[in-house]
Design a protein around this motif. Structure first.
Motif, PDB file in Angstrom:
ATOM      1  N   VAL A  88      -5.435   7.732  -3.372  1.00 42.68           N
ATOM      2  CA  VAL A  88      -4.482   7.623  -2.264  1.00 42.68           C
ATOM      3  C   VAL A  88      -3.054   7.606  -2.800  1.00 42.68           C
ATOM      4  CG1 VAL A  88      -3.623   6.089  -0.460  1.00 42.68           C
ATOM      5  CG2 VAL A  88      -6.074   6.506  -0.664  1.00 42.68           C
ATOM      6  N   ASN A  89      -2.819   6.894  -3.880  1.00 48.08           N
ATOM      7  CA  ASN A  89      -1.470   6.763  -4.408  1.00 48.08           C
ATOM      8  C   ASN A  89      -0.981   8.014  -5.116  1.00 48.08           C
ATOM      9  OD1 ASN A  89      -1.590   4.124  -3.541  1.00 48.08           O
ATOM     10  ND2 ASN A  89      -1.667   3.216  -5.585  1.00 48.08           N
ATOM     11  N   ALA A  90      -1.875   8.717  -5.812  1.00 47.49           N
ATOM     12  CA  ALA A  90      -1.423   9.677  -6.821  1.00 47.49           C
ATOM     13  C   ALA A  90      -1.757  11.132  -6.552  1.00 47.49           C
ATOM     14  CB  ALA A  90      -2.010   9.290  -8.184  1.00 47.49           C
ATOM     15  N   THR A  91      -2.667  11.447  -5.635  1.00 49.47           N
ATOM     16  CA  THR A  91      -3.049  12.845  -5.429  1.00 49.47           C
ATOM     17  C   THR A  91      -1.851  13.644  -4.933  1.00 49.47           C
ATOM     18  OG1 THR A  91      -5.301  12.172  -4.890  1.00 49.47           O
ATOM     19  CG2 THR A  91      -4.649  14.395  -4.272  1.00 49.47           C
ATOM     20  N   PRO A  92      -1.431  14.697  -5.656  1.00 54.95           N
ATOM     21  CA  PRO A  92      -0.160  15.348  -5.330  1.00 54.95           C
ATOM     22  C   PRO A  92      -0.245  16.503  -4.333  1.00 54.95           C
ATOM     23  CG  PRO A  92      -0.970  16.165  -7.421  1.00 54.95           C
ATOM     24  CD  PRO A  92      -1.952  15.142  -6.958  1.00 54.95           C
ATOM     25  N   ALA A  93      -1.401  17.082  -4.091  1.00 56.11           N
ATOM     26  CA  ALA A  93      -1.493  18.295  -3.273  1.00 56.11           C
ATOM     27  C   ALA A  93      -1.220  17.992  -1.807  1.00 56.11           C
ATOM     28  CB  ALA A  93      -2.879  18.921  -3.434  1.00 56.11           C
ATOM     29  N   TYR A  94      -1.124  19.088  -1.003  1.00 56.53           N
ATOM     30  CA  TYR A  94      -0.875  18.914   0.430  1.00 56.53           C
ATOM     31  C   TYR A  94      -1.954  18.058   1.071  1.00 56.53           C
ATOM     32  CZ  TYR A  94       2.904  22.317   0.339  1.00 56.53           C
ATOM     33  OH  TYR A  94       4.085  22.961   0.091  1.00 56.53           O
ATOM     34  N   TRP A  95      -3.197  18.285   0.649  1.00 58.08           N
ATOM     35  CA  TRP A  95      -4.250  17.461   1.248  1.00 58.08           C
ATOM     36  C   TRP A  95      -4.123  16.013   0.800  1.00 58.08           C
ATOM     37  CZ3 TRP A  95      -7.828  14.821  -1.661  1.00 58.08           C
ATOM     38  CH2 TRP A  95      -7.996  15.234  -2.995  1.00 58.08           C
ATOM     39  N   GLY A  96      -3.433  15.775  -0.337  1.00 63.04           N
ATOM     40  CA  GLY A  96      -3.152  14.405  -0.752  1.00 63.04           C
ATOM     41  C   GLY A  96      -2.208  13.711   0.209  1.00 63.04           C
ATOM     42  N   HIS A  97      -1.213  14.461   0.726  1.00 62.49           N
ATOM     43  CA  HIS A  97      -0.312  13.886   1.726  1.00 62.49           C
ATOM     44  C   HIS A  97      -1.067  13.544   3.003  1.00 62.49           C
ATOM     45  CE1 HIS A  97       3.231  14.506  -0.670  1.00 62.49           C
ATOM     46  NE2 HIS A  97       2.996  15.803  -0.780  1.00 62.49           N
ATOM     47  N   ALA A  98      -2.001  14.412   3.391  1.00 69.30           N
ATOM     48  CA  ALA A  98      -2.813  14.129   4.583  1.00 69.30           C
ATOM     49  C   ALA A  98      -3.692  12.904   4.360  1.00 69.30           C
ATOM     50  CB  ALA A  98      -3.670  15.358   4.920  1.00 69.30           C
ATOM     51  N   LEU A  99      -4.252  12.789   3.141  1.00 69.33           N
ATOM     52  CA  LEU A  99      -5.075  11.628   2.807  1.00 69.33           C
ATOM     53  C   LEU A  99      -4.253  10.345   2.903  1.00 69.33           C
ATOM     54  CD1 LEU A  99      -7.640  10.299   1.544  1.00 69.33           C
ATOM     55  CD2 LEU A  99      -6.658  10.838  -0.692  1.00 69.33           C
ATOM     56  N   ARG A 100      -3.052  10.364   2.347  1.00 67.41           N
ATOM     57  CA  ARG A 100      -2.200   9.166   2.401  1.00 67.41           C
ATOM     58  C   ARG A 100      -1.826   8.806   3.827  1.00 67.41           C
ATOM     59  NH1 ARG A 100      -0.986  10.951  -2.584  1.00 67.41           N
ATOM     60  NH2 ARG A 100       0.184  12.738  -1.854  1.00 67.41           N
ATOM     61  N   ALA A 101      -1.448   9.813   4.607  1.00 66.67           N
ATOM     62  CA  ALA A 101      -1.062   9.539   5.988  1.00 66.67           C
ATOM     63  C   ALA A 101      -2.208   8.895   6.753  1.00 66.67           C
ATOM     64  CB  ALA A 101      -0.609  10.831   6.666  1.00 66.67           C
ATOM     65  N   ALA A 102      -3.418   9.416   6.552  1.00 68.39           N
ATOM     66  CA  ALA A 102      -4.578   8.862   7.252  1.00 68.39           C
ATOM     67  C   ALA A 102      -4.902   7.457   6.746  1.00 68.39           C
ATOM     68  CB  ALA A 102      -5.782   9.785   7.072  1.00 68.39           C
ATOM     69  N   ALA A 103      -4.853   7.280   5.416  1.00 70.47           N
ATOM     70  CA  ALA A 103      -5.196   5.979   4.841  1.00 70.47           C
ATOM     71  C   ALA A 103      -4.192   4.905   5.257  1.00 70.47           C
ATOM     72  CB  ALA A 103      -5.263   6.080   3.319  1.00 70.47           C
ATOM     73  N   LEU A 104      -2.895   5.234   5.225  1.00 71.39           N
ATOM     74  CA  LEU A 104      -1.890   4.247   5.585  1.00 71.39           C
ATOM     75  C   LEU A 104      -1.911   3.935   7.068  1.00 71.39           C
ATOM     76  CD1 LEU A 104       1.057   5.432   3.308  1.00 71.39           C
ATOM     77  CD2 LEU A 104      -0.487   3.507   2.952  1.00 71.39           C
ATOM     78  N   ALA A 105      -2.247   4.935   7.878  1.00 71.85           N
ATOM     79  CA  ALA A 105      -2.394   4.669   9.315  1.00 71.85           C
ATOM     80  C   ALA A 105      -3.580   3.748   9.568  1.00 71.85           C
ATOM     81  CB  ALA A 105      -2.562   5.979  10.069  1.00 71.85           C
ATOM     82  N   LEU A 137       0.813  -1.210   0.000  1.00 76.36           N
ATOM     83  CA  LEU A 137       0.000   0.000   0.000  1.00 76.36           C
ATOM     84  C   LEU A 137       0.850   1.265   0.000  1.00 76.36           C
ATOM     85  CD1 LEU A 137      -2.817  -0.993   2.526  1.00 76.36           C
ATOM     86  CD2 LEU A 137      -2.934  -0.945   0.030  1.00 76.36           C
ATOM     87  N   GLY A 138       2.152   1.129  -0.210  1.00 75.91           N
ATOM     88  CA  GLY A 138       3.005   2.307  -0.307  1.00 75.91           C
ATOM     89  C   GLY A 138       3.810   2.605   0.924  1.00 75.91           C
ATOM     90  N   SER A 139       3.726   1.757   1.946  1.00 74.80           N
ATOM     91  CA  SER A 139       4.489   1.958   3.170  1.00 74.80           C
ATOM     92  C   SER A 139       4.987   0.610   3.655  1.00 74.80           C
ATOM     93  CB  SER A 139       3.609   2.612   4.246  1.00 74.80           C
ATOM     94  OG  SER A 139       4.214   2.516   5.520  1.00 74.80           O
ATOM     95  N   ALA A 140       6.163   0.619   4.264  1.00 74.98           N
ATOM     96  CA  ALA A 140       6.722  -0.626   4.786  1.00 74.98           C
ATOM     97  C   ALA A 140       5.866  -1.210   5.893  1.00 74.98           C
ATOM     98  CB  ALA A 140       8.145  -0.389   5.289  1.00 74.98           C
ATOM     99  N   HIS A 141       5.064  -0.369   6.541  1.00 79.56           N
ATOM    100  CA  HIS A 141       4.263  -0.816   7.681  1.00 79.56           C
ATOM    101  C   HIS A 141       2.798  -0.991   7.334  1.00 79.56           C
ATOM    102  CE1 HIS A 141       7.787  -0.014  10.130  1.00 79.56           C
ATOM    103  NE2 HIS A 141       7.848   1.210   9.635  1.00 79.56           N
ATOM    104  N   ALA A 142       2.422  -0.795   6.069  1.00 77.18           N
ATOM    105  CA  ALA A 142       1.027  -0.928   5.664  1.00 77.18           C
ATOM    106  C   ALA A 142       0.949  -1.827   4.438  1.00 77.18           C
ATOM    107  CB  ALA A 142       0.418   0.439   5.352  1.00 77.18           C
ATOM    108  N   THR A 143       0.641  -3.088   4.667  1.00 80.12           N
ATOM    109  CA  THR A 143       0.445  -4.049   3.591  1.00 80.12           C
ATOM    110  C   THR A 143      -0.854  -4.809   3.853  1.00 80.12           C
ATOM    111  OG1 THR A 143       1.718  -5.757   4.734  1.00 80.12           O
ATOM    112  CG2 THR A 143       2.922  -4.332   3.191  1.00 80.12           C
TER     113      THR A 143
END
Length: 478
Positions: free
Chosen positions: A359-376, A83-89
């Motif tokens: 989750v994988n591709a959204t580039p904006a700042y809110w995209g980083h927040a989305l990824r952080a929340a999704a991977l958590a 899923l894009g993180s070593a701790h999220a599979t």
């Protein structure tokens, strides 16, 4: 495969498209005794890898026809999906399936094995035959086929369009498709991967950083599919004389190092693709005597490795229904049921792959927040289990053996009671006959629908359920 010059004047069903979906459908039709012709424009199977992953439910489909073994022998098993993180599979070990894994297998190998199955069942496969016209009348469909520079008509009672995202059948039948192109650049490379440290294990992994996300899917033989989602605009593609391949490789190499921050190097690049993902959904899957399946009906981002698996599920669902309708007009309504069921299923897959893409591709700042929340969230055990079931294609299956089932849900492979009249030891073996399977508890009464069943029905006994059930030839509860 038939001689390139041989084309019959008429068949019960013509399947347009000799990829995995069309070949799987042809094998299903032939299993039911339906005269089937596969028409493929390309003269040979492409060696490009394309689709790579077969999920648990697809492996179950293959087991239901007794052909899973060669796929498992040639493929490489994934214990989890990245899923894009070593701790999220997403771990597959806990899914309720005889195949708690995903299988990496290049599409040309999958196509070859499915063609062997179709030919063994009696289907006629003709390559180098391009369909250029589709005309329906009251008696069926007339296809215009061009082969070796000559054009001729072929009549079929039904036509199945399995000819990909730019389907000729869909266009000629006048079926519109709704299309959305997403504004995200994606780069995909098949190559060997050199690492400054110990070589990575031959299991999927991913990395996410400020500049993008990278996913790594191993072939199992030292080659990798590297999928890159850059968060900065890519330079315009240049086609300079003397080396566009070198330019593509250099771009991928620079992206790889910038995203991962590691000294990874691409070597022996076999395939490079730069694209923007899209959703494309046919307005309907049936237009009188023309049916659509696979990418001809639905296209979605490759996130989660769902495309080929969804198409094979289409073929399994359509095969027995189309065979019944081709043999007897009173079963024509089964084709409408196919169109409803598979369109709903594809819509669910589109929502899933669209969410993963964002989750994988959204580039904006809110995209980083989305990824952080999704991977958590993906680290939570209930979320991981649910994602595994969905990616594996097993959603709707009862979580407890012998539990409550619903119509259309995927049936698990339950053991059968050994009797003098039943040589099958488990449900998936019984389904290899191509018939509906009537599951009756040892001390229970038959399903009342069995007495009215006019399609082939095999009655077996099992201790797995307290109530009787009927399982369709495609492995779903009736």
């Amino acid at each position: 495969m038939a001689s390139p010059s041989f084309l019959p004047d008429a068949v019960q069903v013509a399947v347009v498209g000799g990829g995995p979906v069309g070949l799987r459908l042809a094998a299903e039709l032939s299993l039911q005794g339906t005269e089937c012709l596969v028409l493929e424009r390309d003269c040979r199977i492409s060696r490009v890898t394309r689709a790579l992953v077969l999920h648990s439910r697809t492996l179950e489909f293959l087991d239901m026809r007794g052909i899973a073994a060669p796929f498992l022998d040639l493929g490489h098993r994934y214990r989890h999906y990245p899923l894009g993180s070593a701790h999220a599979t997403v771990p597959f070990a806990g899914v309720d399936s005889p195949f708690p894994c995903a299988l990496a297998l290049a599409q040309h190998r999958t196509t070859h094995l499915l063609e062997q199955s179709a030919l063994k069942n009696g289907a006629l496969v003709v390559r180098g035959a391009e369909v250029t016209g589709v005309r329906e009348d009251d008696a069926g469909v007339v296809l215009t086929v061009r082969q070796s520079g000559r054009t001729r008509p072929i009549r079929a009672a039904y036509v199945a369009g399995c000819d990909g995202a730019h389907s000729t059948v869909r266009r000629l039948a006048g079926i519109p498709a709704h299309r959305i192109v997403h504004p995200y650049d994606v780069v995909s490379v098949d190559a060997r991967l050199d690492s400054p440290g110990p070589p990575p294990q031959q299991q999927p992994w991913g990395r996410w950083g400020r500049d993008g996300m990278a996913l790594f899917l191993p072939f199992g033989d030292g080659r990798w599919r590297v999928i890159l989602y850059p968060y900065r605009p890519l330079p315009a593609r240049r086609h300079t004389p003397g080396g566009p391949a070198d330019i593509d490789t250099a771009l991928a190499q620079a992206l790889l190092r910038r995203i991962t921050g590691q000294g990874l190097a691409l070597r022996e690049v076999e395939w490079f693709s730069r694209y923007r993902c899209e959703h494309r959904h046919a307005a309907r899957y049936r237009h009188r005597r023309v049916l659509l399946a696979g990418d001809a009906a639905h296209v979605h981002p490759p996130t989660g490795g769902q495309g080929l698996n969804t198409g094979i599920a289409d073929a399994m669902s359509l095969g027995w229904r189309l065979a019944a309708a081709a043999a007897d007009p009173r079963y024509d309504g089964l084709l409408d049921a196919y169109a409803r069921e598979r369109r709903q299923s594809a819509a669910r897959v589109m929502r899933l792959t669209g969410a993963l893409l964002h989750v994988n591709a959204t580039p904006a700042y809110w995209g980083h927040a989305l990824r952080a929340a999704a991977l958590a969230g993906a680290r939570l055990p209930p979320v991981r289990r649910r994602l595994a079931v969905v990616l594996a294609g097993l959603q709707g299956r009862s979580e407890s053996p012998g539990g409550r089932v619903s119509s259309g849900a995927p049936a698990p492979d339950v053991p059968l009671t050994d009797t003098a009249t039943n040589p099958h030891r488990r449900l998936f073996e019984a389904l290899r006959t191509g018939a509906h399977v009537h599951l009756v508890p040892p001390c229970g009464t038959p399903d009342p629908r069995a007495a009215a069943m006019t399609l082939p029905l095999l009655t077996v006994h099992t201790d797995a359920y307290r109530q009787p059930h009927i399982v369709r030839p495609d492995g779903h509860f009736l």
